[in-house]
Design a protein around this motif. Structure first.
Motif, PDB file in Angstrom:
ATOM      1  N   UNK A  21       0.868  -1.179   0.000  1.00 48.14           N
ATOM      2  CA  UNK A  21       0.000   0.000   0.000  1.00 48.14           C
ATOM      3  C   UNK A  21       0.902   1.224   0.000  1.00 48.14           C
ATOM      4  N   UNK A  22       0.879   1.971  -1.103  1.00 51.35           N
ATOM      5  CA  UNK A  22       1.659   3.204  -1.210  1.00 51.35           C
ATOM      6  C   UNK A  22       0.835   4.356  -0.645  1.00 51.35           C
ATOM      7  N   UNK A  23       1.460   5.186   0.164  1.00 52.96           N
ATOM      8  CA  UNK A  23       0.811   6.362   0.729  1.00 52.96           C
ATOM      9  C   UNK A  23       1.546   7.599   0.240  1.00 52.96           C
ATOM     10  N   UNK A  24       0.830   8.479  -0.458  1.00 49.43           N
ATOM     11  CA  UNK A  24       1.424   9.702  -0.985  1.00 49.43           C
ATOM     12  C   UNK A  24       1.760  10.653   0.159  1.00 49.43           C
ATOM     13  N   UNK A  25       3.007  11.137   0.221  1.00 51.14           N
ATOM     14  CA  UNK A  25       3.381  12.064   1.292  1.00 51.14           C
ATOM     15  C   UNK A  25       2.785  13.456   1.103  1.00 51.14           C
ATOM     16  N   UNK A  26       2.302  13.754  -0.091  1.00 51.50           N
ATOM     17  CA  UNK A  26       1.743  15.080  -0.361  1.00 51.50           C
ATOM     18  C   UNK A  26       0.262  15.176  -0.014  1.00 51.50           C
ATOM     19  N   UNK A  27      -0.533  14.164  -0.424  1.00 47.36           N
ATOM     20  CA  UNK A  27      -1.986  14.254  -0.216  1.00 47.36           C
ATOM     21  C   UNK A  27      -2.542  13.156   0.683  1.00 47.36           C
ATOM     22  N   UNK A  28      -1.740  12.149   1.011  1.00 46.00           N
ATOM     23  CA  UNK A  28      -2.188  11.073   1.884  1.00 46.00           C
ATOM     24  C   UNK A  28      -2.977   9.973   1.181  1.00 46.00           C
ATOM     25  N   UNK A  30      -3.947   6.650  -0.602  1.00 51.07           N
ATOM     26  CA  UNK A  30      -3.365   5.319  -0.524  1.00 51.07           C
ATOM     27  C   UNK A  30      -3.851   4.473  -1.686  1.00 51.07           C
ATOM     28  N   UNK A  31      -2.955   3.684  -2.252  1.00 48.36           N
ATOM     29  CA  UNK A  31      -3.292   2.787  -3.350  1.00 48.36           C
ATOM     30  C   UNK A  31      -2.537   1.476  -3.156  1.00 48.36           C
ATOM     31  N   UNK A  32      -3.236   0.377  -3.351  1.00 43.86           N
ATOM     32  CA  UNK A  32      -2.607  -0.943  -3.286  1.00 43.86           C
ATOM     33  C   UNK A  32      -2.034  -1.268  -4.655  1.00 43.86           C
ATOM     34  N   UNK A  33      -0.746  -1.574  -4.696  1.00 41.04           N
ATOM     35  CA  UNK A  33      -0.046  -1.800  -5.965  1.00 41.04           C
ATOM     36  C   UNK A  33       0.760  -3.087  -5.907  1.00 41.04           C
ATOM     37  N   UNK A  34       0.914  -3.727  -7.067  1.00 42.62           N
ATOM     38  CA  UNK A  34       1.780  -4.888  -7.218  1.00 42.62           C
ATOM     39  C   UNK A  34       3.212  -4.395  -7.409  1.00 42.62           C
ATOM     40  N   UNK A  67       5.802   2.669   0.881  1.00 39.11           N
ATOM     41  CA  UNK A  67       4.960   1.485   0.910  1.00 39.11           C
ATOM     42  C   UNK A  67       4.794   0.888   2.292  1.00 39.11           C
ATOM     43  N   UNK A  68       3.794   0.017   2.402  1.00 42.23           N
ATOM     44  CA  UNK A  68       3.540  -0.670   3.666  1.00 42.23           C
ATOM     45  C   UNK A  68       4.540  -1.801   3.904  1.00 42.23           C
TER      46      UNK A  68
END
Length: 82
Positions: A21-28, A30-34, A67-68
């Motif tokens: 799970x990537x978390x954007x440091x600018x807007x927060x 979150x998106x799950x990515x391979x 990422x998580x």
């Protein structure tokens, strides 16, 4: 997607997590990515605000920075290739 779809088997028999799970440091956002299993991903475009993310100093890829879980090469204690 089952748990088996989120891991890759490495030669030694250990399982690597291939989903993060990537978390954007600018807007927060979150998106799950391979994650790629054979290389590091240097750039990622946030699906929330469109910001282009790149690794923090000292990190090999965006998954290690935002990422998580770290990227598969780091999980496997292998050298990273971008």
């Amino acid at each position: 997607m089952g748990a088996r779809d989120r891991v890759a088997i490495v030669e030694e028999g250990a399982e690597l997590i291939t989903e993060s799970i990537l978390t954007c440091p600018k807007c927060g956002h979150q998106a799950t990515e391979q994650m790629p299993t054979d290389a590091c991903q240097f750039f990622y475009d946030c699906k929330g605000c469109g910001a282009r993310l790149k690794p923090k100093a000292g990190d090999c890829c965006v998954f290690c920075s935002y990422g998580s879980v770290p990227c598969p090469p780091i999980q496997a204690n292998a050298s990273c290739r971008s």
